[in-house]
Design an enzyme around this catalytic site. Structure first.
Site, PDB file in Angstrom:
ATOM      1  N   ARG A   1      72.543 -68.181  84.066  1.00  0.00           N
ATOM      2  CA  ARG A   1      71.954 -67.321  85.114  1.00  0.00           C
ATOM      3  C   ARG A   1      70.528 -66.913  84.744  1.00  0.00           C
ATOM      4  O   ARG A   1      70.119 -65.763  84.932  1.00  0.00           O
ATOM      5  CB  ARG A   1      72.799 -66.066  85.356  1.00  0.00           C
ATOM      6  CG  ARG A   1      74.166 -66.320  85.928  1.00  0.00           C
ATOM      7  CD  ARG A   1      74.084 -66.914  87.334  1.00  0.00           C
ATOM      8  NE  ARG A   1      75.375 -66.917  87.989  1.00  0.00           N
ATOM      9  CZ  ARG A   1      76.308 -67.855  87.806  1.00  0.00           C
ATOM     10  NH1 ARG A   1      76.070 -68.878  87.006  1.00  0.00           N
ATOM     11  NH2 ARG A   1      77.460 -67.783  88.447  1.00  0.00           N
TER      12      ARG A   1
ATOM     13  N   SER B   1      78.688 -61.915  92.393  1.00  0.00           N
ATOM     14  CA  SER B   1      78.814 -61.221  91.106  1.00  0.00           C
ATOM     15  C   SER B   1      77.677 -60.224  90.957  1.00  0.00           C
ATOM     16  O   SER B   1      76.515 -60.604  91.051  1.00  0.00           O
ATOM     17  CB  SER B   1      78.715 -62.205  89.946  1.00  0.00           C
ATOM     18  OG  SER B   1      79.692 -63.195  90.040  1.00  0.00           O
TER      19      SER B   1
ATOM     20  N   GLU C   1      73.222 -58.751  87.472  1.00  0.00           N
ATOM     21  CA  GLU C   1      72.758 -60.082  87.886  1.00  0.00           C
ATOM     22  C   GLU C   1      71.854 -59.954  89.115  1.00  0.00           C
ATOM     23  O   GLU C   1      70.991 -60.779  89.372  1.00  0.00           O
ATOM     24  CB  GLU C   1      73.973 -60.965  88.206  1.00  0.00           C
ATOM     25  CG  GLU C   1      73.592 -62.388  88.539  1.00  0.00           C
ATOM     26  CD  GLU C   1      74.730 -63.211  89.119  1.00  0.00           C
ATOM     27  OE1 GLU C   1      75.709 -63.445  88.419  1.00  0.00           O
ATOM     28  OE2 GLU C   1      74.612 -63.622  90.276  1.00  0.00           O
TER      29      GLU C   1
HETATM   30  N1  EPU Z   1      88.999 -61.724  85.587  1.00  0.00           N
HETATM   31  C1  EPU Z   1      89.568 -60.481  85.510  1.00  0.00           C
HETATM   32  N2  EPU Z   1      89.594 -59.715  86.643  1.00  0.00           N
HETATM   33  C2  EPU Z   1      89.080 -60.124  87.823  1.00  0.00           C
HETATM   34  C3  EPU Z   1      88.512 -61.414  87.897  1.00  0.00           C
HETATM   35  C4  EPU Z   1      88.468 -62.195  86.757  1.00  0.00           C
HETATM   36  O1  EPU Z   1      90.058 -60.079  84.461  1.00  0.00           O
HETATM   37  O2  EPU Z   1      89.118 -59.336  88.781  1.00  0.00           O
HETATM   38  C5  EPU Z   1      88.917 -62.551  84.357  1.00  0.00           C
HETATM   39  C6  EPU Z   1      90.032 -63.536  84.200  1.00  0.00           C
HETATM   40  O3  EPU Z   1      90.366 -63.595  82.839  1.00  0.00           O
HETATM   41  C7  EPU Z   1      89.393 -64.841  84.624  1.00  0.00           C
HETATM   42  C8  EPU Z   1      87.971 -64.663  84.157  1.00  0.00           C
HETATM   43  O4  EPU Z   1      87.710 -63.266  84.358  1.00  0.00           O
HETATM   44  O5  EPU Z   1      90.014 -65.936  84.014  1.00  0.00           O
HETATM   45  C9  EPU Z   1      86.952 -65.488  84.902  1.00  0.00           C
HETATM   46  O6  EPU Z   1      87.028 -65.183  86.288  1.00  0.00           O
HETATM   47  P1  EPU Z   1      86.442 -66.163  87.414  1.00  0.00           P
HETATM   48  O7  EPU Z   1      86.901 -67.536  87.150  1.00  0.00           O
HETATM   49  O8  EPU Z   1      86.722 -65.568  88.738  1.00  0.00           O
HETATM   50  O9  EPU Z   1      84.897 -66.201  87.120  1.00  0.00           O
HETATM   51  P2  EPU Z   1      83.827 -65.100  86.697  1.00  0.00           P
HETATM   52  O10 EPU Z   1      83.414 -65.388  85.298  1.00  0.00           O
HETATM   53  O11 EPU Z   1      84.321 -63.740  87.000  1.00  0.00           O
HETATM   54  C10 EPU Z   1      81.814 -66.626  87.402  1.00  0.00           C
HETATM   55  C11 EPU Z   1      80.566 -66.511  88.210  1.00  0.00           C
HETATM   56  C12 EPU Z   1      80.865 -66.632  89.703  1.00  0.00           C
HETATM   57  C13 EPU Z   1      81.566 -67.946  89.955  1.00  0.00           C
HETATM   58  C14 EPU Z   1      82.836 -67.994  89.100  1.00  0.00           C
HETATM   59  C15 EPU Z   1      83.579 -69.288  89.230  1.00  0.00           C
HETATM   60  C16 EPU Z   1      79.075 -65.114  86.895  1.00  0.00           C
HETATM   61  C17 EPU Z   1      78.404 -63.789  86.770  1.00  0.00           C
HETATM   62  N3  EPU Z   1      79.889 -65.250  87.944  1.00  0.00           N
HETATM   63  O12 EPU Z   1      82.608 -65.484  87.690  1.00  0.00           O
HETATM   64  O13 EPU Z   1      79.629 -66.648  90.385  1.00  0.00           O
HETATM   65  O14 EPU Z   1      81.904 -68.097  91.324  1.00  0.00           O
HETATM   66  O15 EPU Z   1      82.464 -67.833  87.695  1.00  0.00           O
HETATM   67  O16 EPU Z   1      82.953 -70.277  88.489  1.00  0.00           O
HETATM   68  O17 EPU Z   1      78.849 -65.993  86.074  1.00  0.00           O
HETATM   69  C18 EPU Z   1      78.024 -65.276  91.475  1.00  0.00           C
HETATM   70  O18 EPU Z   1      77.273 -65.543  90.540  1.00  0.00           O
HETATM   71  O19 EPU Z   1      77.672 -64.552  92.444  1.00  0.00           O
HETATM   72  C19 EPU Z   1      79.386 -65.791  91.436  1.00  0.00           C
HETATM   73  C20 EPU Z   1      80.305 -65.428  92.335  1.00  0.00           C
END
Ligand code: EPU
Length: 337
Positions: free
Chosen positions: A163, A237, A333
């Site tokens: 990012r 995010s 972000e």
């Molecule tokens: N998790 C929680 N609680 C929640 C959601 C997630 O504990 O409410 C934990 C779980 O362990 C899960 C892990 O977080 O396995 C990862 O969650 P997720 O796969 O939903 O991805 P993220 O890391 O929360 C990132 C990006 C998103 C992107 C997703 C999918 C960032 C800041 N965000 O989210 O990007 O869609 O991966 O690849 O890197 C954005 O940037 O606007 C965005 C939505």
């Protein structure tokens, strides 16, 4: 060049905050930028809005705002293996993904349904479901506001990180991205490694997924977790996933075995901000106009009738609470104006 005065910025931010922008200038080609340069426009403060999907507006904006709406999709190089396509900065990202999916050009299908425009994609090296923009990036063109010239940037010059890019650091405020060139594969390359994609395809009994199947799976996953800004104001995010020392992550994990730790570089690892926020008790938190999304703790939402300052206040409280509970600093972000 269309210039409007005293306009609500409501249509230009996906959080849906109704602040005033005094002058909006729609940019549809590079000649308009050159004209503004000749008029010394860039010598005074100004702002740039692209898709408005990573923007928190907390006040009326006094400076003129350039709305980048440069169109165009043009193939400029093709071999048997790949195609390079130049996309105008104002093109909608998801529409470009669908165009590539239709043509069976592989590389960005895992980034289906990310809101925003092409020109903003390199600034924060957008990413989702195991792919980042940098993986398909060929080059970009950007207008230098100090010289009035268009410059080319290759992959190295953009200094992409998680990012992150040159345009958030030394290049900040100096360039207006006018187009982005992506190198897409004509040879089938499917990436379903990211857990949810494979599960979604399995549920549908799709054993040999096409590019369209993958794109549809990503769309389905995103729709199930992330709120549609047209219905509920948000900017995806709100926080970045923190990159911290492995020793600290392991210390947290020793008390919370469900914490997932992802490798970063050297002694650093990345942990999910959403997990930290959820464990701190904020997931689904609601106050009068704003809250934390009930299905994804990383996403702050605006129910309507609120202000950007209320989101900022909530975000700061979450930041402080997570720091107190886990000793981890969460970085925003989203850009705050
Ligand atoms: N998790 C929680 N609680 C929640 C959601 C997630 O504990 O409410 C934990 C779980 O362990 C899960 C892990 O977080 O396995 C990862 O969650 P997720 O796969 O939903 O991805 P993220 O890391 O929360 C990132 C990006 C998103 C992107 C997703 C999918 C960032 C800041 N965000 O989210 O990007 O869609 O991966 O690849 O890197 C954005 O940037 O606007 C965005 C939505």
């Amino acid at each position: 060049m269309l210039s409007e005065v005293n306009n609500s910025l409501l249509p230009y931010n996906t959080f849906g905050f109704d602040v005033q922008g005094y002058e909006l200038i729609k940019i549809e080609n590079k000649e308009q930028l050159e004209k503004l340069y000749a008029e010394d426009f860039f010598k005074s403060p100004f702002r740039v809005i692209s898709g408005g999907s990573n923007l928190l507006l907390t006040q009326n904006i006094q400076e003129p705002i350039l709305l980048v709406r440069i169109p165009g999709i043009e193939k400029n190089q093709e071999t048997d293996e790949y195609v390079c396509v130049e996309f105008g900065a104002g093109e909608n990202w998801h529409q470009c993904v669908l165009y590539c999916v239709e043509n069976e050009w592989y590389g960005i299908e895992n980034m289906s349904l990310i809101p925003g425009c092409i020109g903003a994609a390199p600034i924060q090296n957008i990413g989702a479901y195991g792919t980042e923009l940098k993986d398909v990036f060929e080059s970009l063109k950007a207008f230098n506001i100090e010289t009035g010239n268009i410059e080319n940037f290759n992959l190295d010059q953009c200094q992409f990180g998680y990012r992150d890019s040159y345009f958030k650091h030394q290049g900040k405020g100096k360039y207006i991205i006018t187009s982005v060139i992506l190198r897409l594969s004509k040879i089938a390359k499917i990436n379903t490694q990211y857990g949810d994609i494979q599960n979604t395809l399995n549920q549908k009994n799709i054993l040999n997924p096409t590019i369209k199947d993958v794109s549809n799976a990503v769309i389905e996953i995103r729709k199930s977790k992330l709120p549609d800004p047209a219905i509920l104001g948000n900017s995806g995010s709100f926080f970045k996933n923190p990159v911290i020392e492995k020793s600290l992550a392991e210390k947290i994990q020793s008390n919370h075995p469900d914490l997932k730790i992802f490798p970063a570089s050297g002694s650093l690892v990345k942990i999910p901000a959403a997990w930290l926020i959820e464990k701190s008790g904020w997931k689904g938190h609601k106050r009068s106009h704003v809250g934390v999304h009930e299905k994804q703790a990383l996403v702050l939402v605006h129910y309507g009738g609120g202000t950007g300052a209320e989101i900022q206040q909530l975000a700061t409280e979450i930041q402080t609470d997570v720091a107190n509970k886990f000793g981890v600093h969460l970085e925003f972000e989203v850009n705050i104006w």
